[in-house]
Motif scaffolding. Structure first.
Motif, mmCIF file in Angstrom:
data_model
loop_
_atom_site.group_PDB
_atom_site.id
_atom_site.type_symbol
_atom_site.label_atom_id
_atom_site.label_comp_id
_atom_site.label_asym_id
_atom_site.label_seq_id
_atom_site.Cartn_x
_atom_site.Cartn_y
_atom_site.Cartn_z
ATOM 1 N N ALA A 144 -7.717 5.922 7.268
ATOM 2 C CA ALA A 144 -7.671 6.956 6.439
ATOM 3 C C ALA A 144 -9.268 7.606 6.240
ATOM 4 N N SER A 182 -0.603 2.606 9.688
ATOM 5 C CA SER A 182 -0.127 3.924 9.032
ATOM 6 C C SER A 182 0.478 3.999 7.552
ATOM 7 N N GLY A 207 -5.503 0.414 8.022
ATOM 8 C CA GLY A 207 -5.288 1.611 7.260
ATOM 9 C C GLY A 207 -6.412 2.364 6.568
ATOM 10 N N ALA A 234 -2.381 3.574 5.330
ATOM 11 C CA ALA A 234 -3.323 4.862 5.382
ATOM 12 C C ALA A 234 -2.574 5.933 4.602
ATOM 13 N N ALA A 235 -1.365 6.241 4.703
ATOM 14 C CA ALA A 235 -0.596 7.080 3.892
ATOM 15 C C ALA A 235 -0.809 6.713 2.419
ATOM 16 N N ALA A 290 -4.191 7.529 1.051
ATOM 17 C CA ALA A 290 -4.390 8.881 0.974
ATOM 18 C C ALA A 290 -3.435 9.486 -0.663
#
Length: 168
Positions: free
Chosen positions: A110, A73, A106, A76-77, A80
């Motif tokens: 995303a 996570s 990740g 992925a953040a 982004a």
């Protein structure tokens, strides 16, 4: 619901799913929802099921399923924030281990496409793959990128760039 469970499933090729475990049924429902299941979704489901049980065993450490999901996570953040849009390619150049696995999941979470690079590749091979893969973002361990990479065209992310999301 019972009628849905007794209908044949072309994913698992079985007609009697009533005898399956609740965890298996949850995965089956996820797969039945869409013909294209993102592998990261399966990690999220598995983390819910397995919690703090080990997902990755490495020399001297173990990463739980929840820890792997938290780390994925965080990747992925970070992706982004770096401007990743679904369908973008992201090159991963990290030593084999928990961080590379978390980065891979990740990227998938995303919506990106992972381009896995091996540290055993020669510098020329890495440059060639980066040039021709269409990767806009590179996830790399410090010191792993060869010299001469056109940094102006690539966004470079390191594990140190991550915002902590619930720890490892």
């Amino acid at each position: 619901i019972l009628r849905q469970l007794t209908r044949p499933c072309n994913r698992c090729l079985t007609t009697d799913m009533r005898s399956r475990s609740p965890a298996w049924l949850k995965l089956h429902q996820l797969c039945a929802r869409s013909p294209f299941v993102n592998l990261a979704e399966l990690l999220w489901v598995r983390a819910d099921q397995s919690g703090d049980r080990p997902a990755i065993l490495a020399p001297g450490s173990a990463t739980s399923w929840l820890g792997l999901r938290r780390r994925a996570s965080a990747w992925a953040a970070a992706l982004a924030r770096a401007g990743l849009v679904p369908g973008d390619r992201v090159a991963i150049l990290c030593p084999r281990g928990p961080e590379a696995i978390a980065a891979y999941f990740g990227v998938l979470a995303a919506g990106g496409i992972a381009v896995q690079l091996d540290l055993a590749f020669r510098d020329a091979q890495i440059k060639h793959i980066l040039r021709h893969s269409g990767a806009r973002i590179v996830v790399a361990d410090p010191g792993c990128l060869p010299q001469g990479i056109p940094h102006a065209e690539l966004t470079l992310l390191r594990s140190t760039d991550l915002t902590r999301v619930g720890g490892r």
